[in-house]
Scaffold this active site. Sequence first.
Site, PDB file in Angstrom:
ATOM      1  N   CYS A  74      -5.980  -9.088  60.491  1.00 28.91           N
ATOM      2  CA  CYS A  74      -6.373 -10.495  60.334  1.00 28.91           C
ATOM      3  C   CYS A  74      -5.259 -11.298  59.668  1.00 28.91           C
ATOM      4  CB  CYS A  74      -7.653 -10.616  59.522  1.00 28.91           C
ATOM      5  SG  CYS A  74      -9.103  -9.932  60.335  1.00 28.91           S
ATOM      6  N   GLN A 132      -7.893  -9.005  47.641  1.00 24.12           N
ATOM      7  CA  GLN A 132      -7.164  -7.765  47.395  1.00 24.12           C
ATOM      8  C   GLN A 132      -6.736  -7.623  45.942  1.00 24.12           C
ATOM      9  OE1 GLN A 132      -7.074  -5.448  49.551  1.00 24.12           O
ATOM     10  NE2 GLN A 132      -7.772  -6.626  51.309  1.00 24.12           N
ATOM     11  N   HIS A 162      -4.007 -14.035  54.962  1.00 20.78           N
ATOM     12  CA  HIS A 162      -5.115 -13.523  55.756  1.00 20.78           C
ATOM     13  C   HIS A 162      -5.770 -14.707  56.463  1.00 20.78           C
ATOM     14  CE1 HIS A 162      -9.169 -11.921  56.573  1.00 20.78           C
ATOM     15  NE2 HIS A 162      -8.686 -10.708  56.378  1.00 20.78           N
ATOM     16  N   ASP A 180      -6.852 -16.601  46.778  1.00 14.84           N
ATOM     17  CA  ASP A 180      -7.618 -15.624  47.538  1.00 14.84           C
ATOM     18  C   ASP A 180      -7.386 -14.277  46.865  1.00 14.84           C
ATOM     19  OD1 ASP A 180      -8.524 -13.684  49.260  1.00 14.84           O
ATOM     20  OD2 ASP A 180      -7.365 -14.342  50.998  1.00 14.84           O
ATOM     21  N   LYS A 226     -14.963  -5.496  48.917  1.00 12.36           N
ATOM     22  CA  LYS A 226     -13.624  -4.984  48.619  1.00 12.36           C
ATOM     23  C   LYS A 226     -13.487  -4.576  47.150  1.00 12.36           C
ATOM     24  CE  LYS A 226     -11.419  -7.787  52.218  1.00 12.36           C
ATOM     25  NZ  LYS A 226     -11.170  -6.714  53.186  1.00 12.36           N
TER      26      LYS A 226
END
Length: 437
Positions: free
Chosen positions: A363, A198, A123, A195, A221
């Site tokens: 993105c 998600q 991303h 990261d 999220k």
Amino acid sequence: MTAFADRSCAPLATVSGCDLRVPLVQGGETGYANFDYAASAPALAQVTDRVAALLPYYASVHRGAGYASRISTDCYEAARGSVARFLNADDDQVVVFTRNTTDALNLLAACVPGDTVVLDVEHHANFLPWTRHGRRVVPAADTVEETIQRVVAELCAKPAALLAITGASNVTGELLPLERLAWIAHQCGTRILVDAAQLAPHRRIDLRAAGIDYLAFSGHKAYAPFGAGVLVGRRDWLDAAEPYLAGGGAVRAVSTDGVEWAPAPQRHEAGSPNVLGVAALAAACDALAGLDETEVLEHERYLTHRLRYGLKTVPGVNFLRIWRDSADAVGIVAFTVEGFEPGRVAAYLSAEHGIGVRDGRFCAHPLLARLGVDAALRASIGLGTTATDVDRLVDAISTLVHKGPGWDYAETDGQWNPAPETRPFAATDAGAAPCGF
């Protein structure tokens, strides 16, 4: 969709908007089917309850003697413990509150004392910030194994301070073996950043067991859409770096000649913090930790499999995948429909069926270029998704392919919309929507 083996699959948690009714372009209304969890997930009931309980006590933190200030301060600092427990953070890892994942990664980028290695599947939030001290991009291979070998080769060829890697692809949901990558990075004298924007809403993360040095994710999220995110990581780089923002709250003492900065986390939390957002994030961590891990996994895998099975039966539907040997993925399905622009399909699903999906490049422009598509559709599953929602999406795509849309659509500045648009919106019909513009 009747060919798939049926089973009861109710929502695993109550989320805001679960009973939302939306207008249809052809008239009437229907229940909203939300397949855009990967962009922003609705708030859990436990989250909205905690925010509502704290709101009357909202006040300045850390420097107020009033009772409300003391309550707000206690809630704000206690939230660090909720996040740390949720991730099983190490004793040397600090919890820094930010606005979102992008904010957290930019904060860390200013602290890294050297090059950062990334994959080209990231991303933009985990791709763009690392240029400050040197970014080295490793192109992903067609398999996870070959991709890992490329990472090994890069780290062995030249020292790097940090390996910044996705926990789960925001486009396809595919997972990488984080514990193995952490071990590889450490063998090369490199730290690892995950990261987890998600990953955190879908899978349990154990920082100690996996050997992860830094991790970032967003509240919005993770069922806490109140404007807070978090960076968790080892203290030394955070203490040695210049404050992310210069201002009150980040200091121990200030004179006309200089300043003594506070250590992390306060060092990087200048200004009045988002107390309600942080409380919401902590509530989400507590709620997610309280769910049965096996039940959550089975719910997600069943619905994801049901969605893929249904879409496979529709002619012209093609799935996006990064690695042909990836063994696991979170509940994200990215696909295209031959003969239809993704934006047009998304507009059709919304206008005629009350279904929300995401379209575009997510993105992740380098990844979409690797996969050979200009844009795609993304359906993402969450705790509030049901089998009925999945079947509605599959049936709507099947109807589109076999019969075409029932309404006209036009593209303006890259945005597809019904032509004409008959649904009320706040910008065009004063008082018709909650924001009442």
